[in-house]
Enzyme design. Structure first.
Site: not given
Ligand code: NAD
Ligand code: UFG
Length: 358
Positions: A144, A168, A172
């Site tokens: 992302s 989050y 990643k």
């Protein structure tokens, strides 16, 4: 041991020429996964989906098969269940994996970090272990643009400094680093890290699209739910950013363009490049007010909104320099803001309750 539910299996006779590549798609029932499964089937790949349906419905896969006119194999399996995943690899050998499965709500990751690290990081570890055991070492991973944190300039290039601002995003980054280490330890691994900017829109048929649980976090699903009457008005988070109209600027990319990007990444990964990283965005930023105006034009609906305080953790401006993907993958996004908003509305209009009961 839960070996999952097989809802269909592709008949080789339907395919027009010899052997075809078999691709495992984790999280294939989700928003980006379902659009990618459709593109894969359309391009002649055989598709095996593993999804525990924690944030999706099997109906998306039924519609993917209906649109493609071809079947895929589906296993309702949790990636954390090593035995069940092993059993999938045993019964459905594949050549490569596209790994979408993960939890993605930024706010939830702040309040429940352990769940996010466990699901996303442990899920990736289990997947890689089972892949290695079955000598499947080609992987396309959903990363992302959040891994760039608050960039010091835009457009963002792949070699910009990486920084996580929430669990989050950190999950990643950690997975990206694990995959780099894996390749350092065994150079036969090939990994494509795809850093998506803001995926939006839906398939032009209006049959598959984004079906968020509860109140949407993201801008365009919130706008479409206001337009359909499920929500009274949109809250615009801040109009005092240093941008052209004061609202946040993002690089919205049509989900079908993004899905095609995975096919290009897959073609590239099979040629054995090692670990490669690509920004998947359009290179064009739009503000919140510009998105509202584009949606109103595409849908003919008015979207009432109110300016409220900034959302904690948001940044002013984020858009890609997508030239590396253009040069090395021959990929660029073709669908502009008109199609993104029109297709999002088509999906919402035809499916006011998403994949749920009408
Ligand atoms: P989504 O929630 O629609 O799809 C994810 C799918 O993974 C869901 O179907 C869910 O049921 C499944 N899943 C989650 N944990 C699982 C597990 N342990 N085992 C099996 N299945 C599991 O999300 P999406 O928008 O399609 O995103 C796909 C990927 O792209 C995610 O990894 C996400 O972090 C990443 N991504 C998304 C965005 C975005 O804005 N949508 C932006 C950047 C990156
Ligand atoms: N916004 C509003 N009102 C809303 C929702 C959003 O004004 O109700 C604004 C935000 O402040 C931001 C823009 O609209 O300026 C886009 O917000 P989104 O929530 O749609 O997207 P983000 O850029 O915040 O985050 C998304 C994904 C993240 C991912 C990131 C980078 O949700 O998971 O893109 O890829 F990490």
């Amino acid at each position: 041991m839960d070996e999952g539910t097989r809802i269909g299996s592709y008949s080789r006779a339907q395919h027009d020429g010899g052997r075809s590549m078999r691709i495992l798609v984790t999280g294939g029932a989700g928003y980006i996964g379902s659009h990618t499964c459709l593109e894969l089937l359309g391009a002649g790949y055989e598709v095996v989906v593993v999804d525990n349906l924690c944030n999706s419905k099997e109906e998306s896969l039924r519609r993917v098969q209906e649109l493609a006119g071809r079947n895929l194999e589906f296993y309702k399996v949790d990636l954390l269940d090593k035995q069940a995943l092993h059993a999938v690899f045993e019964s459905s050998p594949v050549n490569a994996v596209i790994h979408f499965a993960g939890l993605k709500a930024v706010g939830e990751s702040v309040t429940d970090p352990l769940r996010y690290y466990h699901n996303n990081v442990t899920g990736a570890l289990v997947l890689c272990e089972i892949m290695g055991r079955h000598k499947v070492k080609n992987l396309v991973f959903s990363s992302s643009a959040t891994v760039y944190g608050d960039p010091s300039e835009v457009p963002i290039k792949e070699d910009f400094p990486l920084f996580a601002t929430n669990p989050y995003g950190r999950s990643k980054l950690i997975i990206e680093e694990i995959l780099q280490d894996l390749h350092r330890a065994d150079e036969t691994w090939n990994v494509s890290l795809l850093r998506y900017f803001n995926p939006v829109g839906a398939h032009p048929s209006g049959r598959i699209g984004e079906d968020p649980n509860g109140i949407p976090n993201n801008l365009l699903p919130y706008i479409t739910q206001v337009a359909i009457g499920r929500l009274p008005e949109l809250f615009v988070f801040g109009d005092d950013y240093p941008t052209r109209d004061g609202t946040g600027v993002r690089d919205y990319v049509h989900v079908v363009d993004l899905a095609v990007g995975h096919i290009r990444a897959l073609e590239n990964i099979i040629s054995g490049p090692g670990v490669v990283t690509y920004n998947l965005g359009t290179g064009q930023g739009y503000s919140v007010l510009e998105m509202i105006a584009a949606f109103e034009k595409a849908s003919g609906k008015r979207v009432p909104y109110k300016i409220v305080a900034r959302r904690p953790g948001d940044i002013a401006s984020c858009y890609a320099d997508p030239s590396k993907a253009e040069d090395e993958l021959a990929w660029s996004a073709h669908r502009g803001i008109d199609k993104m908003t029109a297709h999002a509305w088509h999906w919402q209009h035809d499916n006011p309750n998403g994949y749920g009961e009408p």
